[in-house]
Design a protein around this motif. Structure first.
Motif, PDB file in Angstrom:
ATOM      1  N   PRO A 107      -1.741   1.503 -21.704  1.00 18.37           N
ATOM      2  CA  PRO A 107      -3.018   2.071 -21.729  1.00 18.37           C
ATOM      3  C   PRO A 107      -2.929   2.947 -20.305  1.00 18.37           C
ATOM      4  O   PRO A 107      -2.503   2.984 -19.331  1.00 18.37           O
ATOM      5  N   LEU A 108      -3.440   4.275 -20.406  1.00 24.51           N
ATOM      6  CA  LEU A 108      -3.524   5.219 -19.320  1.00 24.51           C
ATOM      7  C   LEU A 108      -4.668   5.285 -18.384  1.00 24.51           C
ATOM      8  O   LEU A 108      -5.731   4.961 -18.946  1.00 24.51           O
ATOM      9  N   ASN A 109      -4.606   5.681 -17.190  1.00 20.53           N
ATOM     10  CA  ASN A 109      -5.720   5.660 -16.214  1.00 20.53           C
ATOM     11  C   ASN A 109      -6.647   4.547 -16.129  1.00 20.53           C
ATOM     12  O   ASN A 109      -7.781   4.997 -16.339  1.00 20.53           O
ATOM     13  N   VAL A 110      -5.995   3.553 -15.818  1.00 21.67           N
ATOM     14  CA  VAL A 110      -6.823   2.282 -15.737  1.00 21.67           C
ATOM     15  C   VAL A 110      -7.607   2.307 -14.025  1.00 21.67           C
ATOM     16  O   VAL A 110      -6.937   2.667 -13.293  1.00 21.67           O
ATOM     17  N   THR A 111      -8.883   2.228 -14.348  1.00 21.80           N
ATOM     18  CA  THR A 111      -9.759   2.365 -13.022  1.00 21.80           C
ATOM     19  C   THR A 111     -10.855   1.325 -12.981  1.00 21.80           C
ATOM     20  O   THR A 111     -11.116   0.502 -14.140  1.00 21.80           O
ATOM     21  N   VAL A 112     -11.245   0.959 -11.634  1.00 24.34           N
ATOM     22  CA  VAL A 112     -12.010  -0.083 -11.544  1.00 24.34           C
ATOM     23  C   VAL A 112     -13.265   0.404 -10.538  1.00 24.34           C
ATOM     24  O   VAL A 112     -13.045   0.685  -9.635  1.00 24.34           O
ATOM     25  N   ASN A 113     -14.422   0.049 -11.069  1.00 27.63           N
ATOM     26  CA  ASN A 113     -15.575   0.579 -10.158  1.00 27.63           C
ATOM     27  C   ASN A 113     -16.592  -0.552 -10.246  1.00 27.63           C
ATOM     28  O   ASN A 113     -17.182  -1.311 -11.107  1.00 27.63           O
ATOM     29  N   GLU A 146      -6.428 -11.216 -12.592  1.00 26.51           N
ATOM     30  CA  GLU A 146      -5.636 -12.094 -11.891  1.00 26.51           C
ATOM     31  C   GLU A 146      -6.548 -12.109 -10.512  1.00 26.51           C
ATOM     32  O   GLU A 146      -6.766 -11.018  -9.806  1.00 26.51           O
ATOM     33  N   ASN A 147      -6.520 -13.372  -9.679  1.00 25.88           N
ATOM     34  CA  ASN A 147      -7.100 -13.737  -8.272  1.00 25.88           C
ATOM     35  C   ASN A 147      -5.620 -13.802  -7.669  1.00 25.88           C
ATOM     36  O   ASN A 147      -4.862 -14.261  -7.589  1.00 25.88           O
ATOM     37  N   LYS A 148      -5.659 -12.436  -6.672  1.00 28.42           N
ATOM     38  CA  LYS A 148      -4.761 -12.275  -5.649  1.00 28.42           C
ATOM     39  C   LYS A 148      -4.366 -13.330  -4.439  1.00 28.42           C
ATOM     40  O   LYS A 148      -3.462 -13.280  -3.623  1.00 28.42           O
ATOM     41  N   VAL A 149      -5.354 -14.086  -4.219  1.00 30.13           N
ATOM     42  CA  VAL A 149      -5.612 -14.981  -3.029  1.00 30.13           C
ATOM     43  C   VAL A 149      -5.431 -16.330  -3.639  1.00 30.13           C
ATOM     44  O   VAL A 149      -4.556 -17.102  -2.862  1.00 30.13           O
ATOM     45  N   ASP A 150      -6.226 -16.931  -4.498  1.00 26.56           N
ATOM     46  CA  ASP A 150      -6.209 -18.553  -4.739  1.00 26.56           C
ATOM     47  C   ASP A 150      -4.982 -18.487  -5.961  1.00 26.56           C
ATOM     48  O   ASP A 150      -4.937 -18.218  -7.033  1.00 26.56           O
ATOM     49  N   LEU A 151      -3.960 -18.799  -5.491  1.00 28.30           N
ATOM     50  CA  LEU A 151      -2.771 -18.980  -6.159  1.00 28.30           C
ATOM     51  C   LEU A 151      -2.999 -20.158  -7.144  1.00 28.30           C
ATOM     52  O   LEU A 151      -2.391 -20.248  -8.336  1.00 28.30           O
ATOM     53  N   LYS A 176     -13.275 -11.189  -2.214  1.00 29.75           N
ATOM     54  CA  LYS A 176     -11.787 -11.674  -2.950  1.00 29.75           C
ATOM     55  C   LYS A 176     -11.126 -10.354  -3.287  1.00 29.75           C
ATOM     56  O   LYS A 176     -11.685  -9.317  -3.580  1.00 29.75           O
ATOM     57  N   ARG A 177      -9.783 -10.425  -3.772  1.00 20.94           N
ATOM     58  CA  ARG A 177      -9.001  -9.526  -4.082  1.00 20.94           C
ATOM     59  C   ARG A 177      -8.526  -9.938  -5.448  1.00 20.94           C
ATOM     60  O   ARG A 177      -7.937 -10.865  -5.932  1.00 20.94           O
ATOM     61  N   TYR A 178      -8.501  -8.910  -6.268  1.00 21.83           N
ATOM     62  CA  TYR A 178      -8.134  -9.162  -7.911  1.00 21.83           C
ATOM     63  C   TYR A 178      -7.323  -7.971  -8.383  1.00 21.83           C
ATOM     64  O   TYR A 178      -7.082  -6.941  -7.748  1.00 21.83           O
ATOM     65  N   SER A 179      -6.645  -8.103  -9.470  1.00 22.89           N
ATOM     66  CA  SER A 179      -5.778  -7.133 -10.068  1.00 22.89           C
ATOM     67  C   SER A 179      -5.816  -7.362 -11.558  1.00 22.89           C
ATOM     68  O   SER A 179      -6.391  -8.277 -12.037  1.00 22.89           O
ATOM     69  N   VAL A 180      -5.795  -6.148 -12.373  1.00 22.69           N
ATOM     70  CA  VAL A 180      -6.001  -6.266 -13.678  1.00 22.69           C
ATOM     71  C   VAL A 180      -4.907  -5.307 -14.471  1.00 22.69           C
ATOM     72  O   VAL A 180      -4.656  -4.377 -13.895  1.00 22.69           O
ATOM     73  N   LYS A 181      -4.567  -5.760 -15.797  1.00 22.59           N
ATOM     74  CA  LYS A 181      -3.643  -5.076 -16.259  1.00 22.59           C
ATOM     75  C   LYS A 181      -3.750  -5.064 -17.850  1.00 22.59           C
ATOM     76  O   LYS A 181      -4.460  -5.953 -18.069  1.00 22.59           O
ATOM     77  N   PRO A 201      -0.409  -3.013 -12.816  1.00 22.80           N
ATOM     78  CA  PRO A 201      -1.499  -3.679 -12.113  1.00 22.80           C
ATOM     79  C   PRO A 201      -2.654  -2.803 -11.130  1.00 22.80           C
ATOM     80  O   PRO A 201      -1.638  -2.319 -10.324  1.00 22.80           O
ATOM     81  N   VAL A 202      -3.491  -2.850 -11.222  1.00 25.58           N
ATOM     82  CA  VAL A 202      -4.582  -2.339 -10.564  1.00 25.58           C
ATOM     83  C   VAL A 202      -5.326  -3.293  -9.739  1.00 25.58           C
ATOM     84  O   VAL A 202      -5.944  -4.170 -10.110  1.00 25.58           O
ATOM     85  N   GLU A 203      -5.115  -3.351  -8.413  1.00 23.67           N
ATOM     86  CA  GLU A 203      -5.973  -4.094  -7.511  1.00 23.67           C
ATOM     87  C   GLU A 203      -7.110  -3.438  -7.002  1.00 23.67           C
ATOM     88  O   GLU A 203      -7.585  -2.274  -7.049  1.00 23.67           O
ATOM     89  N   PHE A 204      -8.323  -4.649  -6.774  1.00 25.73           N
ATOM     90  CA  PHE A 204      -9.604  -4.212  -6.306  1.00 25.73           C
ATOM     91  C   PHE A 204     -10.204  -5.296  -5.818  1.00 25.73           C
ATOM     92  O   PHE A 204      -9.703  -6.485  -5.900  1.00 25.73           O
TER      93      PHE A 204
END
Length: 284
Positions: A107-113, A146-151, A176-181, A201-204
């Motif tokens: 999928p194209l142009n993945v954005t998070v607001n 995904e949660n980028k901090v809590d492994l 917290k920091r997240y990522s989405v794909k 993956p896009v982090e937010f």
């Protein structure tokens, strides 16, 4: 003749218009056997031969690469035959519906607001690129957050069968920091039922920013102390070096001192000579 035809014939379409077809040589074929592929994607066309073969280390054809392949609602005919010392061997034929072998692009142009007030994030995207499907409703999606901090709890949410082009991620923690794909598949159109490629993956979130700031606060004093130590070391080295180097002689100073001593000596000699001459004259 039996066992000389190719085996495990597979074709895939990727990146919208590229196609690769591969196969294995026949079980009873000898090293002299060579294979040739011909195909057509419409019954109104003639068969055309492969222009870009994939070869093994012995130079035997084991596949073919195609460019500018149009899918539409087409059934392609493939024919692979071979030759051995000028003699024909067992041929292979297969029909393939092209849209079924396509690997969908991400999928194209993945954005998070994200907004702190609603404690939620709206994830938006555009459909994958294809050459034959234009309707957005022809795709459904799988999303992984995904949660980028809590492994220990890395994957927070996996949601499949999402239609449309947006998703609301609730219970968002601003610290917290997240990522989405995402990836796409068919939703009742002429699209492959296999899942396509994952998006990058896009982090937010803010955790990464806080970690970066802490890292910079730690790094700046270390760099400053290192710079001061470096300058101090250079100063000590220059001081020791300058102490061992002898001072240069001053030719002008030494020349003036020598000339003065010689002139003074000459004046004393002349004065004594004048006194001796005067005494001699008085005696006479």
């Amino acid at each position: 003749m039996n066992g000389t035809a190719i085996e495990n014939f597979v074709c895939v379409i990727f990146n919208v218009s590229f196609m690769n077809c591969t196969w294995h040589v026949g079980r009873t074929s000898s090293g002299e056997t060579q294979y040739y592929l011909y195909w057509r994607n419409s019954r109104k066309e003639d068969f055309t031969g492969c222009q870009n073969y994939i070869k093994d280390i012995y130079g035997k054809h084991t596949g073919c690469r195609f460019q500018n392949v149009t899918i539409e609602n087409k059934v392609a005919d493939f024919l692979i035959n071979g030759s051995k010392s000028g003699q024909n061997i067992q041929s292979f034929k297969k029909k393939i519906i092209l849209y079924k072998i396509e690997i969908l692009t991400p999928p194209l142009n993945v954005t998070v607001n994200c907004t702190e007030a609603s404690r939620g994030c709206e994830i938006q995207w555009q459909p994958p690129r294809t050459s034959h499907v234009k309707r957005r409703g022809c795709f459904k999606y799988e999303i992984v957050i995904e949660n980028k901090v809590d492994l220990k709890k890395n994957t927070l949410k996996t949601k499949s069968s999402i239609t449309g082009n947006s998703y609301i991620f609730e219970s968002f923690n601003t610290e917290k920091r997240y990522s989405v794909k995402l990836r796409a598949t068919d939703n009742g159109c002429l699209v492959s039922t296999n899942w396509g490629e994952w998006s990058t993956p896009v982090e937010f979130g803010k955790e990464q920013l806080a970690s970066t700031s802490s890292y910079l606060l730690f790094l700046i004093p270390v760099l400053s102390a290192s710079l001061v130590l470096f300058i101090f070391t250079i100063c000590i080295y220059l001081k020791k070096t300058s102490a061992t180097v002898p001072r240069p002689r001053d030719p002008f100073h030494e020349l003036c001192s020598t000339d003065f001593q010689m002139e003074r000596k000459n004046q004393v000699i002349n004065h004594e000579t004048e006194e001796i001459i005067t005494v001699i004259e008085e005696v006479a």
